[in-house]
Design a protein around this motif. Sequence first.
Motif, PDB file in Angstrom:
ATOM      1  N   ASP A  17       1.251  14.114  14.072  1.00 56.44           N
ATOM      2  CA  ASP A  17       0.532  12.837  14.047  1.00 56.44           C
ATOM      3  C   ASP A  17      -0.150  12.609  12.697  1.00 56.44           C
ATOM      4  O   ASP A  17      -0.724  11.532  12.471  1.00 56.44           O
ATOM      5  CB  ASP A  17      -0.525  12.795  15.156  1.00 56.44           C
ATOM      6  N   THR A  18      -0.084  13.597  11.816  1.00 60.93           N
ATOM      7  CA  THR A  18      -0.662  13.453  10.487  1.00 60.93           C
ATOM      8  C   THR A  18       0.033  12.309   9.756  1.00 60.93           C
ATOM      9  O   THR A  18       1.258  12.308   9.603  1.00 60.93           O
ATOM     10  CB  THR A  18      -0.500  14.762   9.686  1.00 60.93           C
ATOM     11  N   ALA A  19      -0.743  11.327   9.318  1.00 61.57           N
ATOM     12  CA  ALA A  19      -0.160  10.132   8.714  1.00 61.57           C
ATOM     13  C   ALA A  19      -1.261   9.207   8.217  1.00 61.57           C
ATOM     14  O   ALA A  19      -2.435   9.380   8.552  1.00 61.57           O
ATOM     15  CB  ALA A  19       0.704   9.374   9.727  1.00 61.57           C
ATOM     16  N   VAL A  20      -0.861   8.227   7.433  1.00 59.84           N
ATOM     17  CA  VAL A  20      -1.715   7.075   7.164  1.00 59.84           C
ATOM     18  C   VAL A  20      -1.445   6.068   8.278  1.00 59.84           C
ATOM     19  O   VAL A  20      -0.280   5.765   8.578  1.00 59.84           O
ATOM     20  CB  VAL A  20      -1.398   6.441   5.796  1.00 59.84           C
ATOM     21  N   TYR A  21      -2.507   5.601   8.887  1.00 62.58           N
ATOM     22  CA  TYR A  21      -2.391   4.641   9.986  1.00 62.58           C
ATOM     23  C   TYR A  21      -2.812   3.254   9.487  1.00 62.58           C
ATOM     24  O   TYR A  21      -3.917   3.083   8.957  1.00 62.58           O
ATOM     25  CB  TYR A  21      -3.261   5.071  11.166  1.00 62.58           C
ATOM     26  N   TYR A  22      -1.913   2.288   9.662  1.00 60.05           N
ATOM     27  CA  TYR A  22      -2.169   0.910   9.271  1.00 60.05           C
ATOM     28  C   TYR A  22      -2.307   0.030  10.506  1.00 60.05           C
ATOM     29  O   TYR A  22      -1.546   0.185  11.470  1.00 60.05           O
ATOM     30  CB  TYR A  22      -1.004   0.354   8.452  1.00 60.05           C
ATOM     31  N   CYS A  23      -3.228  -0.913  10.468  1.00 62.64           N
ATOM     32  CA  CYS A  23      -3.188  -1.987  11.452  1.00 62.64           C
ATOM     33  C   CYS A  23      -2.496  -3.174  10.789  1.00 62.64           C
ATOM     34  O   CYS A  23      -2.586  -3.367   9.565  1.00 62.64           O
ATOM     35  CB  CYS A  23      -4.569  -2.360  11.965  1.00 62.64           C
ATOM     36  N   ALA A  24      -1.771  -3.933  11.581  1.00 56.69           N
ATOM     37  CA  ALA A  24      -0.984  -5.042  11.043  1.00 56.69           C
ATOM     38  C   ALA A  24      -0.983  -6.206  12.023  1.00 56.69           C
ATOM     39  O   ALA A  24      -0.841  -5.998  13.235  1.00 56.69           O
ATOM     40  CB  ALA A  24       0.448  -4.595  10.762  1.00 56.69           C
ATOM     41  N   ARG A  25      -1.144  -7.400  11.502  1.00 60.79           N
ATOM     42  CA  ARG A  25      -1.133  -8.599  12.336  1.00 60.79           C
ATOM     43  C   ARG A  25       0.303  -9.007  12.635  1.00 60.79           C
ATOM     44  O   ARG A  25       1.179  -8.970  11.764  1.00 60.79           O
ATOM     45  CB  ARG A  25      -1.846  -9.736  11.605  1.00 60.79           C
ATOM     46  N   ASP A  26       0.505  -9.398  13.864  1.00 61.04           N
ATOM     47  CA  ASP A  26       1.800  -9.866  14.329  1.00 61.04           C
ATOM     48  C   ASP A  26       1.821 -11.381  14.184  1.00 61.04           C
ATOM     49  O   ASP A  26       1.023 -12.056  14.822  1.00 61.04           O
ATOM     50  CB  ASP A  26       1.934  -9.489  15.806  1.00 61.04           C
ATOM     51  N   TYR A  27       2.704 -11.907  13.364  1.00 56.39           N
ATOM     52  CA  TYR A  27       2.715 -13.347  13.135  1.00 56.39           C
ATOM     53  C   TYR A  27       3.698 -14.011  14.094  1.00 56.39           C
ATOM     54  O   TYR A  27       4.908 -13.872  13.946  1.00 56.39           O
ATOM     55  CB  TYR A  27       3.072 -13.648  11.688  1.00 56.39           C
ATOM     56  N   GLY A  46      -3.725  -3.817   6.819  1.00 58.25           N
ATOM     57  CA  GLY A  46      -4.888  -3.179   6.229  1.00 58.25           C
ATOM     58  C   GLY A  46      -4.468  -2.196   5.155  1.00 58.25           C
ATOM     59  O   GLY A  46      -3.272  -2.010   4.892  1.00 58.25           O
ATOM     60  N   GLN A  47      -5.452  -1.555   4.555  1.00 57.98           N
ATOM     61  CA  GLN A  47      -5.178  -0.607   3.469  1.00 57.98           C
ATOM     62  C   GLN A  47      -4.808   0.781   3.989  1.00 57.98           C
ATOM     63  O   GLN A  47      -4.328   1.621   3.230  1.00 57.98           O
ATOM     64  CB  GLN A  47      -6.401  -0.510   2.533  1.00 57.98           C
ATOM     65  N   GLY A  48      -5.039   1.002   5.275  1.00 59.15           N
ATOM     66  CA  GLY A  48      -4.680   2.279   5.896  1.00 59.15           C
ATOM     67  C   GLY A  48      -5.842   3.258   5.954  1.00 59.15           C
ATOM     68  O   GLY A  48      -6.754   3.222   5.123  1.00 59.15           O
ATOM     69  N   THR A  49      -5.807   4.132   6.938  1.00 60.48           N
ATOM     70  CA  THR A  49      -6.772   5.219   7.065  1.00 60.48           C
ATOM     71  C   THR A  49      -5.989   6.502   7.351  1.00 60.48           C
ATOM     72  O   THR A  49      -5.026   6.482   8.122  1.00 60.48           O
ATOM     73  CB  THR A  49      -7.822   4.931   8.158  1.00 60.48           C
ATOM     74  N   MET A  85      -1.587  -7.617  17.774  1.00 63.27           N
ATOM     75  CA  MET A  85      -1.855  -6.677  16.694  1.00 63.27           C
ATOM     76  C   MET A  85      -1.056  -5.393  16.912  1.00 63.27           C
ATOM     77  O   MET A  85      -0.696  -5.043  18.041  1.00 63.27           O
ATOM     78  CB  MET A  85      -3.346  -6.357  16.633  1.00 63.27           C
ATOM     79  N   ASN A  86      -0.831  -4.685  15.803  1.00 57.88           N
ATOM     80  CA  ASN A  86      -0.042  -3.464  15.846  1.00 57.88           C
ATOM     81  C   ASN A  86      -0.731  -2.335  15.082  1.00 57.88           C
ATOM     82  O   ASN A  86      -1.510  -2.572  14.164  1.00 57.88           O
ATOM     83  CB  ASN A  86       1.314  -3.688  15.158  1.00 57.88           C
ATOM     84  N   TRP A  87      -0.382  -1.114  15.453  1.00 55.35           N
ATOM     85  CA  TRP A  87      -0.649   0.059  14.636  1.00 55.35           C
ATOM     86  C   TRP A  87       0.702   0.605  14.176  1.00 55.35           C
ATOM     87  O   TRP A  87       1.627   0.753  14.976  1.00 55.35           O
ATOM     88  CB  TRP A  87      -1.401   1.131  15.413  1.00 55.35           C
ATOM     89  N   VAL A  88       0.777   0.879  12.885  1.00 50.71           N
ATOM     90  CA  VAL A  88       1.977   1.446  12.269  1.00 50.71           C
ATOM     91  C   VAL A  88       1.525   2.647  11.449  1.00 50.71           C
ATOM     92  O   VAL A  88       0.492   2.590  10.787  1.00 50.71           O
ATOM     93  CB  VAL A  88       2.676   0.414  11.352  1.00 50.71           C
ATOM     94  N   ARG A  89       2.272   3.746  11.481  1.00 53.53           N
ATOM     95  CA  ARG A  89       1.856   4.926  10.727  1.00 53.53           C
ATOM     96  C   ARG A  89       2.939   5.374   9.757  1.00 53.53           C
ATOM     97  O   ARG A  89       4.113   5.000   9.888  1.00 53.53           O
ATOM     98  CB  ARG A  89       1.491   6.072  11.663  1.00 53.53           C
TER      99      ARG A  89
END
Lengths: 108, 127
Positions: free
Chosen positions: B90-100, B118-121, B34-38
């Motif tokens: 660090d201000t951003a929308v943070y997405y989690c993303a599945r690594d295929y 995900g939709q982001g937070t 899994m990943n976090w992308v912002r």
Amino acid sequence: DIQMTQSPSTLSASVGDRVTITCRASQSISSWLAWYQQKPGKAPKLLIYKASSLESGVPSRFSGSGSGTEFTLTISSLQPDDFATYYCQQYNSYPWFTFGPGTKVDIK
Amino acid sequence: EVQLVESGGGLVKPGGSLRLSCAASGFTFSSYSMNWVRQAPGKGLEWVSSISSSSSYIYYADSVKGRFTISRDNAKNSLYLQMNSLRAEDTAVYYCARDYCSSTSCYPEIHYGMDVWGQGTTVTVSS
């Protein structure tokens, strides 16, 4: 670190146009490149992986090509749903991913 | 339905901390890295961190190394990002993303992109 560039940064086009976006890597990344589409306020969507493999469910008007340091994303006939920002992403240095700066496709 | 749902974002002062969560459903979470992308406001995507399926391998971008900690709980189908010493950048929308990947041990030849997001937070760091 591998740097990614995209051109153009913005592209104005009409429905039905053939659209090509270029992505360049600062060093060879073989074919380890993905393309994503992002619409405002939404998460990115995977379109293409391994430079030219179409993700399941993605319309066939999207295609990718290239290897080494130069890659292209082509939309054969632009549809209203395709107006969005497109990002390339290298994964040659997996898992240290690098995204390109994006190309916004807007209505001419 | 395959789904990722982030939570935990908010407004925090510089130097503060925040913990993001990502709840997975509809797939075997324990089989995927899994990943976090912002994405900072009006900017492009930036990879933040990755964690392998069994938490054996963890990686960070230089911009967050030493301040952020990624973790996961496979029993709870959840991914986390502990963010300390937060900065305005660090201000951003943070997405989690599945690594295929076609295997739990991944490398470029068997990696097929980040296929579920995900939709982001939203995280805002401001005084």
